[in-house]
Enzyme design. Structure first.
Site, short mmCIF file in Angstrom:
data_model
loop_
_atom_site.label_atom_id
_atom_site.label_comp_id
_atom_site.label_asym_id
_atom_site.label_seq_id
_atom_site.Cartn_x
_atom_site.Cartn_y
_atom_site.Cartn_z
N ARG A 111 28.10 -0.14 -18.44
CA ARG A 111 28.38 -0.07 -19.87
C ARG A 111 29.46 -1.09 -20.23
O ARG A 111 30.17 -1.57 -19.34
CB ARG A 111 28.94 1.32 -20.21
CG ARG A 111 28.05 2.45 -19.76
CD ARG A 111 28.87 3.65 -19.29
NE ARG A 111 28.00 4.64 -18.64
CZ ARG A 111 27.34 5.60 -19.27
NH1 ARG A 111 27.48 5.74 -20.57
NH2 ARG A 111 26.55 6.41 -18.62
N ASP A 117 31.51 3.08 -24.44
CA ASP A 117 30.99 3.65 -23.19
C ASP A 117 29.54 4.07 -23.33
O ASP A 117 28.91 4.44 -22.34
CB ASP A 117 31.84 4.85 -22.75
CG ASP A 117 32.01 5.88 -23.85
OD1 ASP A 117 32.39 5.50 -24.96
OD2 ASP A 117 31.73 7.07 -23.61
N ASN A 118 29.00 3.99 -24.53
CA ASN A 118 27.60 4.34 -24.74
C ASN A 118 26.76 3.11 -25.06
O ASN A 118 25.68 3.22 -25.64
CB ASN A 118 27.47 5.38 -25.85
CG ASN A 118 28.08 6.72 -25.46
OD1 ASN A 118 28.20 7.02 -24.27
ND2 ASN A 118 28.46 7.51 -26.44
N ASP A 124 22.52 7.05 -23.69
CA ASP A 124 23.34 8.19 -24.12
C ASP A 124 22.92 8.74 -25.47
O ASP A 124 23.58 8.56 -26.50
CB ASP A 124 24.84 7.84 -24.09
CG ASP A 124 25.39 8.00 -22.67
OD1 ASP A 124 24.58 8.17 -21.74
OD2 ASP A 124 26.61 7.96 -22.50
N LYS A 178 21.74 14.55 -15.09
CA LYS A 178 22.70 14.77 -16.18
C LYS A 178 22.80 16.27 -16.43
O LYS A 178 21.79 16.92 -16.70
CB LYS A 178 22.19 14.03 -17.43
CG LYS A 178 23.25 13.82 -18.48
CD LYS A 178 22.77 12.84 -19.55
CE LYS A 178 23.71 12.85 -20.74
NZ LYS A 178 23.21 12.00 -21.84
N ASP A 183 32.68 21.14 -18.58
CA ASP A 183 32.11 21.95 -17.50
C ASP A 183 31.07 21.19 -16.68
O ASP A 183 30.49 21.75 -15.74
CB ASP A 183 31.47 23.23 -18.08
CG ASP A 183 30.36 22.92 -19.08
OD1 ASP A 183 30.05 21.73 -19.30
OD2 ASP A 183 29.78 23.87 -19.64
N GLY A 184 30.83 19.94 -17.05
CA GLY A 184 29.87 19.14 -16.27
C GLY A 184 28.42 19.56 -16.48
O GLY A 184 27.52 19.06 -15.82
N GLY A 200 31.26 12.49 -16.46
CA GLY A 200 31.84 13.83 -16.38
C GLY A 200 30.78 14.90 -16.18
O GLY A 200 31.07 16.01 -15.79
P1 AMP Z 1 29.31 10.94 -24.54
O1 AMP Z 1 29.93 10.02 -25.52
O2 AMP Z 1 28.76 12.20 -25.14
O3 AMP Z 1 28.27 10.24 -23.72
O4 AMP Z 1 30.44 11.44 -23.50
C1 AMP Z 1 31.77 10.99 -23.50
C2 AMP Z 1 32.48 11.38 -22.23
O5 AMP Z 1 32.64 12.80 -22.13
C3 AMP Z 1 31.78 10.96 -20.95
O6 AMP Z 1 32.76 10.53 -20.05
C4 AMP Z 1 31.11 12.22 -20.49
O7 AMP Z 1 30.89 12.23 -19.10
C5 AMP Z 1 32.11 13.28 -20.90
N1 AMP Z 1 31.48 14.60 -21.12
C6 AMP Z 1 30.68 14.95 -22.16
N2 AMP Z 1 30.27 16.23 -22.03
C7 AMP Z 1 30.81 16.70 -20.89
C8 AMP Z 1 30.76 17.96 -20.20
N3 AMP Z 1 30.05 18.99 -20.66
N4 AMP Z 1 31.47 18.07 -19.05
C9 AMP Z 1 32.18 17.04 -18.57
N5 AMP Z 1 32.27 15.85 -19.17
C10 AMP Z 1 31.60 15.67 -20.31
MG MG Z 2 28.34 8.63 -22.88
#
Ligand code: AMP
Ligand code: MG
Length: 465
Positions: free
Chosen positions: A174, A239-240, A249, A104, A116-117, A88
């Site tokens: 993953r 997923d991590n 992650d 990232k 917000d990506g 994301g």
């Molecule tokens: P994480 O466990 O923090 O690695 O992220 C979990 C999910 O949330 C993943 O699919 C990320 O891509 C998504 N994600 C986290 N932060 C953002 C962000 N600021 N904008 C878009 N997607 C996000």
């Molecule tokens: Mg992640």
């Protein structure tokens, strides 16, 4: 060509990803480049420091040969399954010398959902420092190639300066990638994924059961290494967790200061699901989800498949415990005489006295007096020392190779981030340099070894991305 990309991931079937491009930022500035890693990847570090390099690292220009995309995956987050996650806020540019190059925080992708990506600078700094520290400690990890301040603000609890990390990984496959296809009943792509894991990581891979076996082995070894340095990942969602066995992650991750098996830092992990002492259990739980996802490929008869998978999963605790015993035996200087009872009673001592995990182990190579400067000379401390000294074989040199003097301590990272948020990156560079040699005494930097003073203790960490 500046970046000799290959693009094997983008050759996979279209269900594996969405093509997408980084979103430009207004006035990026380069904060750090990892010269050593750039050279390994066949990139000229000076090019990365050029204007053109900066525009690539900030997502303002897609380099020639790149095929930017966001990867699809699913995942169990805190125990609940999300069939559709995906990158994301990360964009894969391509592969260099077999390693993924990913930006990232480079803007929204088709998988961003409500996000917000983007990424704030703080979490980018944390990931840069901690992933590079893990690498220097000898623990498999994704790496940091570069860090850019985006010049734009991101809205978190408050407005924060934005950052973009260039991350390098053996791959970003993953457990959640496998789950993505399993949840859709898409066995053809599940097969394609197993073949791809063979291509990227396991050249002698002989099928889905073998993939499960190999990931179990890698993860058992990885988690034992985390435990040996007091590392707490903080968000061990499926997923991590990588198929390659690299730590991936870095969110609310942290190293513990005083030894407490129940330690957790992540603000969102209220229950302590991902606490220090639960990490091996959670890894096994995650690997069970991997096993389930692979079942359709393991054997046509699902009962038989389940039995085969269970046999592999049963090996995890054995592999993990033996790796942990090996590491901790080295930590107390007795590689040839593994004695879990002796190790456990040392850990009990640290817990009882709320001693600093890293300093206490590091002191052991200097002997009794050094240890007694870290813990009080109680009856149990005296009797432990007698038993330890009675072994008569402890190896100080070996101990200093496995007991780091320097870890990326939370309070230090917080200071670095606070300074960076005010435009001062000197503390970042200093800490980064020190963490490159975690096992050397580096006498001029002794204060960086210290545990936090009471007012410096960081009780909670945030994903904050
Ligand atoms: P994480 O466990 O923090 O690695 O992220 C979990 C999910 O949330 C993943 O699919 C990320 O891509 C998504 N994600 C986290 N932060 C953002 C962000 N600021 N904008 C878009 N997607 C996000
Ligand atoms: Mg992640």
């Amino acid at each position: 060509m500046r970046f000799p990309f290959t693009n094997t991931y983008s050759q996979l079937p279209p269900e594996f990803f969405e093509r997408t491009s980084p979103l430009p930022v207004s006035s990026p500035s380069l904060i750090a480049v990892n010269d050593e890693l750039a050279i390994e990847l066949g990139i000229d570090p000076e090019f990365l420091r050029s204007d053109e390099g900066l525009s690539v690292l900030s997502g303002n220009q897609v380099p020639e040969g790149a095929e930017p995309l966001a990867m699809a995956y699913a995942g169990h987050q805190f125990g609940g399954f999300s069939p559709q996650l995906g990158d994301g806020r990360a964009i894969l540019l391509g592969e260099l010398h077999g390693k993924d190059l990913q930006l990232k925080g480079a803007g929204r992708t088709p998988y961003s959902r409500r996000g917000d990506g983007r990424s704030a600078l703080g979490p980018v700094i944390r990931e840069y420092l901690v992933s590079e520290a893990m690498h220097a400690l000898g623990i498999p990890s994704t790496r940091a190639l570069a860090m850019v301040e985006s010049g734009e603000q991101v809205q978190r609890e408050e407005l924060k300066p934005g950052g973009i990390l260039t991350r390098v990984a053996s791959s970003h496959l993953r457990i959640g990638t496998v789950q993505f296809f399993a949840a859709r009943g898409d066995h053809a792509n599940l097969e394609a994924l197993v073949s791809y894991a063979k291509l990227r990581h396991y050249p002698d891979l002989s099928g889905a059961l073998d993939l499960l076996r190999k990931v179990i082995e890698k993860q058992a070894s990885l988690i034992a290494q985390w435990m040996s340095v007091g590392f707490i990942h903080g968000v061990m969602n499926t997923d991590n967790m990588s198929l390659s066995g690299e730590t991936i992650d870095y969110g609310p991750c942290a190293f513990m200061d005083r030894y407490d098996p129940a330690q957790r830092f992540s603000y969102i992990d209220k229950q302590g699901r991902y606490a220090y002492q639960n990490q091996a259990y959670i890894a096994q739980w995650n690997l069970s989800r991997l096993a389930e996802a692979l079942l359709p490929l393991i054997d046509k008869k699902q009962e038989r498949a389940a039995e085969l998978a269970r046999n592999e999963l049963a090996k995890f605790p054995v592999l993990y415990e033996s790796a942990r015993l090996r590491l901790f035996s080295k930590k107390i200087g007795l590689p040839e005489n593994p004695d879990w009872e002796l190790i456990q009673s040392f850990l009990d001592l640290l817990e009882e006295q709320k001693a600093d995990f890293t300093l206490a182990f590091r002191s052991l190579s200097q002997g009794r007096d050094a240890l007694l400067s870290q813990i009080q000379e109680t009856q149990s401390a005296r009797s432990w020392l007698i038993r330890w000294e009675a072994t008569g074989v402890s190896d100080p040199l070996l101990m200093d190779q496995v007991n780091p003097a320097f870890i990326p301590r939370n309070h230090r990272i917080e200071n670095v981030i606070q300074a960076a948020d005010h435009g001062n990156f000197t503390p970042f560079h200093e800490l980064h340099e020190i963490l490159k040699r975690p096992y050397s005494d580096q006498k001029e930097f002794t204060p960086y070894q210290d545990s936090p003073a009471p007012h410096e203790i960081v009780c909670a960490t945030f994903c904050g991305t």
